[in-house]
Scaffold this motif. Structure first.
Motif, PDB file in Angstrom:
ATOM      1  N   LYS A 140      21.184  38.484  13.898  1.00 23.96           N
ATOM      2  CA  LYS A 140      20.269  39.397  13.230  1.00 23.96           C
ATOM      3  C   LYS A 140      19.061  39.691  14.132  1.00 23.96           C
ATOM      4  CE  LYS A 140      22.392  39.030   9.120  1.00 23.96           C
ATOM      5  NZ  LYS A 140      23.393  37.954   9.384  1.00 23.96           N
TER       6      LYS A 140
ATOM      7  N   ARG B  25      16.872  49.757  20.486  1.00 20.88           N
ATOM      8  CA  ARG B  25      17.607  48.751  19.733  1.00 20.88           C
ATOM      9  C   ARG B  25      17.618  47.390  20.437  1.00 20.88           C
ATOM     10  NH1 ARG B  25      21.613  51.520  16.582  1.00 20.88           N
ATOM     11  NH2 ARG B  25      23.410  50.622  17.664  1.00 20.88           N
TER      12      ARG B  25
ATOM     13  N   VAL C  39      21.503  50.481  11.785  1.00 22.62           N
ATOM     14  CA  VAL C  39      21.440  49.099  11.291  1.00 22.62           C
ATOM     15  C   VAL C  39      22.418  48.177  12.012  1.00 22.62           C
ATOM     16  CG1 VAL C  39      20.587  49.734   9.011  1.00 22.62           C
ATOM     17  CG2 VAL C  39      23.068  49.636   9.426  1.00 22.62           C
ATOM     18  N   ARG C  40      23.253  48.719  12.899  1.00 20.41           N
ATOM     19  CA  ARG C  40      24.232  47.891  13.604  1.00 20.41           C
ATOM     20  C   ARG C  40      24.141  48.199  15.096  1.00 20.41           C
ATOM     21  NH1 ARG C  40      26.548  49.770   9.096  1.00 20.41           N
ATOM     22  NH2 ARG C  40      27.252  51.626  10.200  1.00 20.41           N
TER      23      ARG C  40
ATOM     24  N   THR D 269      17.608  44.175  11.090  1.00 22.47           N
ATOM     25  CA  THR D 269      17.022  43.903   9.782  1.00 22.47           C
ATOM     26  C   THR D 269      15.516  44.142   9.822  1.00 22.47           C
ATOM     27  OG1 THR D 269      16.430  41.563  10.103  1.00 22.47           O
ATOM     28  CG2 THR D 269      18.742  42.044   9.588  1.00 22.47           C
TER      29      THR D 269
ATOM     30  N   ALA E 221      14.658  48.664  10.357  1.00 23.99           N
ATOM     31  CA  ALA E 221      16.092  48.934  10.188  1.00 23.99           C
ATOM     32  C   ALA E 221      16.295  50.316   9.575  1.00 23.99           C
ATOM     33  CB  ALA E 221      16.724  47.866   9.309  1.00 23.99           C
TER      34      ALA E 221
ATOM     35  N   ASP F 126      26.090  54.602  15.741  1.00 22.99           N
ATOM     36  CA  ASP F 126      25.498  53.959  14.567  1.00 22.99           C
ATOM     37  C   ASP F 126      24.510  54.917  13.921  1.00 22.99           C
ATOM     38  OD1 ASP F 126      24.464  52.217  12.654  1.00 22.99           O
ATOM     39  OD2 ASP F 126      23.059  51.304  14.081  1.00 22.99           O
TER      40      ASP F 126
ATOM     41  N   THR G  33      26.814  36.808  11.749  1.00 17.95           N
ATOM     42  CA  THR G  33      26.401  37.928  12.593  1.00 17.95           C
ATOM     43  C   THR G  33      24.971  37.718  13.060  1.00 17.95           C
ATOM     44  OG1 THR G  33      27.831  39.447  11.358  1.00 17.95           O
ATOM     45  CG2 THR G  33      26.055  40.427  12.654  1.00 17.95           C
TER      46      THR G  33
ATOM     47  N   GLU H  99      23.252  42.773  13.643  1.00 17.74           N
ATOM     48  CA  GLU H  99      22.657  43.553  12.562  1.00 17.74           C
ATOM     49  C   GLU H  99      21.167  43.722  12.812  1.00 17.74           C
ATOM     50  OE1 GLU H  99      21.919  43.193   7.714  1.00 17.74           O
ATOM     51  OE2 GLU H  99      23.297  41.821   8.729  1.00 17.74           O
TER      52      GLU H  99
END
Length: 613
Positions: A304, A287, A213-214, A195, A199, A209, A302, A193
């Protein structure tokens, strides 16, 4: 367009100016250098120093060398299953990608030991191990030949992080892996994820995506750090190796150029997976290059990516509490002429966590500027500050964080000689940073200072007066690495080069690990090593030398200090599919095997504290 990079005084210039003044006052360069660097041991309030082992000589042997009375155990080599019931390692590297996803990855780097509660001196706990990269010519039976989707999948599975449960049956006994509900691999196919302030920004959105955010996976996981709330930070470093820009390199001065994207991608993942081809997915590379938080005690959690900590070639992340209880994170950006950073959280850790917020998602990111008089400032990387406005090419805070390097350029940070690991001294709060080396400097400087062709590197110390959230600091150079001919400030018999990994143990010993050029001995190249220093006395001793062509990196210990975990990265990396054992066959020495990165455990034969008296 992004702002052009500024060139404030380099650390070499600053050191030269300070030494020039001291030379005039002291009557000679040698006197000034001795005063500035404190090469000779200082008087100590202690009756004895911290170092309780005899120094060992350099080595070029294909073995881990330790002082008398010490031993090591190979605990977790590349390809070992993360639980005993997992798939066994194949000596010919014929394990599948599916196997690799349940085995130790390659290129072990930063790590941390999280003991289980309940005492016992830390004889059981979770060990988180980074897997920075892969030696592709040894990862597959035929190396890079005839690249396939399966090879991409196996390479991606050998990146990332391992979480394993380790136990020591009794004091003085060996360590082993346990069947564990906590054991897992986090690889390039693990959902994560995004954050924090960046994000959802359009620069983080892709066809897979559209919300930004993923993301799948984490890569080039270099060093690391634990948080006070018992999670693990893993740092994404050299992201430019994985993304293909096209036949033409990016325009000079563009963000892609500033982040090292070129017209070649050393990892051919893009040939089988389009997200690594920037012609198809131009935002995918944005990313990566983040600090990633992992909860080792929740295997269903998950990972972060904490964007408030900025995007760069993150080397490691050291977290301490500020006086007001906020999280303070020190970081380095491992590239020639890049910077040191600090993040200060917006609220106390305990308050944020009690109210369901991350202490790492809101706060201020700073970059260091070193002044000529031995003072320094942490410059805020905040949108709207001079150089960081919309007119300067930054539309908002998210863009400051996605293009952290350009923001640091714009505010006038001090370019450094490959900023790498950092660590905080117990008791004093002083922060030590390694500058591994920089052979691209063009300034002409005195040989006793950070140097032209600084091939051996140095270590810096900053003092924030006991307040990690302070905006100013004093700085000095702890040591210059290298041999005497290069102006080193370490004894000739303890000469070393390219300091990289750096860590204080609970007793205050400073452990220094190397990655790169070492001084020659009788004209012969030497292996990378690990030394320990007593910062109060100035004494330094060589403790460990690794096998051929390895890097020594990653260090953590049990709470009682009786077991020291160290990583041996990419031994024998010059091997080929036809001759995998060309330069090393450590640690197995199997006649049909190949060298393997590995986590080792160092202990004393008498059961005492490693490094102590």
């Amino acid at each position: 367009m992004p702002p052009e990079r500024t060139t404030p005084p380099s650390i070499s210039e600053l050191a030269q100016r300070r030494l020039s003044r001291r030379t005039a006052l002291a009557g000679g360069l040698a006197t000034a250098a001795a005063s500035f660097f404190a090469a000779a041991p200082k008087a100590s309030a202690r009756a004895e120093g911290l170092l309780g082992f005899p120094a060992i000589p350099p080595s070029s042997a294909d073995e881990v060398v330790l002082p008398p009375g010490y031993r090591y155990q190979v605990l977790f080599p590349w390809g070992q299953p993360i639980v005993p019931s997992g798939p066994a390692f194949a000596e010919d590297a014929s394990n599948s990608a599916s196997d690799q996803a349940r085995q130790a990855g390659d290129h072990h780097d930063g790590m941390w030991f999280f003991p289980f509660t309940g005492g016992g001196g830390g004889r059981a706990g979770l060990l988180c191990v980074n897997h920075e990269a892969t030696t592709e010519q040894l990862l597959h039976p035929d190396g890079r030949a005839a690249w396939t989707p399966e090879k991409t999948a196996k390479s991606q599975a050998a990146h990332g992080v391992s979480v394993i449960e380790v136990k020591r049956d009794r004091l003085g006994g060996g360590w082993h892996l346990a069947e564990s509900k906590f054991a897992r691999r986090i690889t390039m196919t693990t959902p994560a994820e995004i954050t924090g302030p960046a994000a959802g920004h359009p620069w983080l959105r892709t066809s897979a995506d559209p919300e930004g955010v993923r993301v799948l996976g984490t890569l080039n996981n270099c060093a690391s750090g634990p948080t006070p709330w018992r999670t693990y930070l893993t740092c994404e470093e050299t992201i430019n190796k994985y993304f293909y820009h096209g036949e033409q390199p990016p325009q000079p001065g563009s963000p892609e150029d500033r982040y090292g994207i070129g017209s070649e991608a050393p990892y051919p993942w893009y040939t089988t997976e389009s997200r690594f081809d920037m012609r198809a997915e131009p935002n995918e590379y944005n990313r990566f290059g983040w600090v990633v938080e992992i909860d080792p005690f929740d295997p269903e959690s998950t990972p972060k990516k904490r964007t408030a900590l900025g995007r760069m070639e993150h080397e490691n992340a050291v977290v301490v509490r500020g006086r007001s209880g906020e999280a303070v994170v020190y970081m380095g950006d491992d590239t020639q002429f890049d910077y040191f950073y600090k993040f200060v959280g917006a609220e106390p850790i305990d308050q944020a966590r009690a109210e369901g917020r991350s202490p790492l998602d809101e706060g201020t990111l700073y970059v260091a500027r070193f002044e000529a008089d031995g003072s320094g400032r942490w410059l805020p990387l905040v949108h709207g500050e001079p150089g960081l406005t919309a007119a300067d090419g930054f539309a908002g805070q998210a863009e400051v964080l996605i293009h952290t390097r350009l923001a640091a350029d714009a505010v006038g940070a001090t370019p450094m000689d490959r900023p790498e690991w950092c660590t905080v001294q117990p008791g004093t709060g002083a922060v030590f940073f390694t500058c591994t080396n920089n052979t691209a400097r063009t300034e002409s400087v005195d040989a006793a200072n950070p140097r032209l062709n600084n091939r051996y590197g140095h270590i810096l110390k900053i003092d924030e007066g006991g307040e990690p959230a302070a905006g100013r600091f004093d700085w000095d150079i702890f040591l210059l690495a290298g041999d005497q001919a290069s102006g080193a400030t370490v004894p000739a018999d303890q000469a070393f080069g390219s300091p990289d990994g750096l860590w204080f143990d609970a007793a205050g010993r400073l452990w220094i690990q190397t990655d790169g050029t070492q001084p020659l001995v009788d004209g012969a190249a030497q292996n990378n090593q690990m030394l320990a220093a007593d910062p109060e006395t100035g004494e330094i001793r060589r403790f460990l030398v690794g096998p051929r062509r390895c890097e020594i990196t990653g260090i953590t210990s049990t709470p009682d200090g009786r077991s020291l975990f160290v990583n041996i990265q990419h031994p024998g990396d010059s091997g080929t599919p036809d001759n995998p054992r060309a330069s090393s066959n450590w640690p197995d020495f199997h006649p049909a095997g190949r060298p393997r990165s590995a986590t080792i455990v160092v202990t004393r034969a008498d059961g005492g504290v490693v490094g102590g008296r």
